[in-house]
Design a protein around this motif. Structure first.
Motif, short mmCIF file in Angstrom:
data_model
loop_
_atom_site.label_atom_id
_atom_site.label_comp_id
_atom_site.label_asym_id
_atom_site.label_seq_id
_atom_site.Cartn_x
_atom_site.Cartn_y
_atom_site.Cartn_z
N TRP A 43 -20.41 12.05 -3.86
CA TRP A 43 -19.36 11.07 -3.60
C TRP A 43 -18.82 10.51 -4.91
O TRP A 43 -19.55 10.38 -5.89
CB TRP A 43 -19.91 9.90 -2.79
N LEU A 59 -2.54 4.61 -1.57
CA LEU A 59 -3.21 5.89 -1.38
C LEU A 59 -2.25 6.89 -0.73
O LEU A 59 -2.12 8.03 -1.20
CB LEU A 59 -4.48 5.73 -0.52
N VAL A 63 -1.03 10.40 -2.44
CA VAL A 63 -1.25 11.70 -1.80
C VAL A 63 0.05 12.49 -1.80
O VAL A 63 0.09 13.66 -2.19
CB VAL A 63 -1.79 11.51 -0.36
N ARG A 118 -11.30 14.15 3.05
CA ARG A 118 -11.04 12.75 3.40
C ARG A 118 -11.26 11.77 2.26
O ARG A 118 -12.17 11.91 1.46
CB ARG A 118 -11.95 12.37 4.57
N PHE A 119 -10.39 10.77 2.26
CA PHE A 119 -10.58 9.56 1.48
C PHE A 119 -11.08 8.50 2.44
O PHE A 119 -10.75 8.52 3.63
CB PHE A 119 -9.27 9.08 0.85
N TYR A 120 -11.82 7.53 1.92
CA TYR A 120 -12.38 6.46 2.75
C TYR A 120 -12.06 5.13 2.07
O TYR A 120 -12.45 4.89 0.94
CB TYR A 120 -13.89 6.67 2.86
N VAL A 121 -11.30 4.29 2.77
CA VAL A 121 -10.93 2.97 2.26
C VAL A 121 -11.66 1.93 3.09
O VAL A 121 -11.56 1.92 4.32
CB VAL A 121 -9.40 2.75 2.35
N LEU A 131 -12.55 2.57 -2.57
CA LEU A 131 -11.90 3.85 -2.30
C LEU A 131 -12.94 4.91 -2.63
O LEU A 131 -13.49 4.92 -3.74
CB LEU A 131 -10.65 4.04 -3.17
N TYR A 133 -14.43 9.14 -1.84
CA TYR A 133 -14.25 10.48 -1.29
C TYR A 133 -15.41 11.35 -1.73
O TYR A 133 -16.11 11.05 -2.70
CB TYR A 133 -12.90 11.10 -1.72
N PHE A 162 -7.75 15.26 -6.27
CA PHE A 162 -8.30 14.07 -5.63
C PHE A 162 -8.54 12.97 -6.66
O PHE A 162 -8.29 11.79 -6.39
CB PHE A 162 -9.59 14.41 -4.86
N ALA A 166 -6.77 9.32 -6.56
CA ALA A 166 -7.54 8.08 -6.62
C ALA A 166 -7.05 7.19 -7.76
O ALA A 166 -6.85 5.98 -7.57
CB ALA A 166 -9.03 8.39 -6.78
#
Length: 171
Positions: A43, A59, A63, A118-121, A131, A133, A162, A166
């Motif tokens: 990660w 974000l 992208v 996937r990104f995770y916020v 943030l 990924y 990525f 970010a």
């Protein structure tokens, strides 16, 4: 189980036995707190002082600027609010594009289960978000025996993209 043991033990020994059981149970690993993301293998996690909604908007823009597409978005925040439950902002943003899909499918049909990446916020508080990924090369590593060096090159290219997404989203 304690009842069966109590038949074989004197009544005075039960409090001591109960204390041993409690101590042993309390020494088991406990779930981590839900407010912070901790370091995990593969990660990449960034802290941000941007508000949750701002980071999400930034974000999405990053992208698009990097030539990828937001394919999916999911999170429990709005559904919980509709049920009268307030939880911190939480959104998973799936990102990919058709060029990568076609190229990866030519190398490993099984690897496409990982798309979109996937990104995770996550919102910690009003002025603190994360943030995160998984590095694409980490995600696709189990399929390198099928996709070989070409899949490795694709995944390291996605690592670069990525990271660029970010950085753009965070600044």
């Amino acid at each position: 189980m304690l009842r069966a043991l109590s038949l074989a033990l004197p009544q005075a020994a039960l409090p001591a036995l109960l204390m041993v059981v409690i101590i042993n149970l309390s020494s088991l690993p406990q779930p981590a707190g839900a407010s912070e993301l901790g370091k995990r293998k593969g990660w990449v996690i960034f802290e941000s002082e941007k508000p949750y909604e701002t980071l999400l908007q930034d974000l999405r823009a990053a992208v698009k600027a990097e030539g990828l597409v937001v394919v999916t978005q999911a999170g429990p925040t709005q559904a919980a609010a509709a049920r009268g439950i307030t939880i911190p902002g939480n959104r998973v943003v799936g990102v990919f594009n058709n060029d990568y899909a076609v190229r990866i499918l030519a190398l490993s049909t099984a690897a496409m289960i990982e798309a979109p990446l996937r990104f995770y916020v996550t919102e910690v508080d009003a002025d603190h978000t994360h943030l995160a990924y998984k590095r694409p090369s980490f995600v696709f590593a189990p399929y390198l025996n099928e996709g070989g060096g070409r899949l490795l090159r694709i995944s390291t290219d996605l690592d670069r993209r990525f990271a660029a997404i970010a950085q753009a989203a965070l600044h």
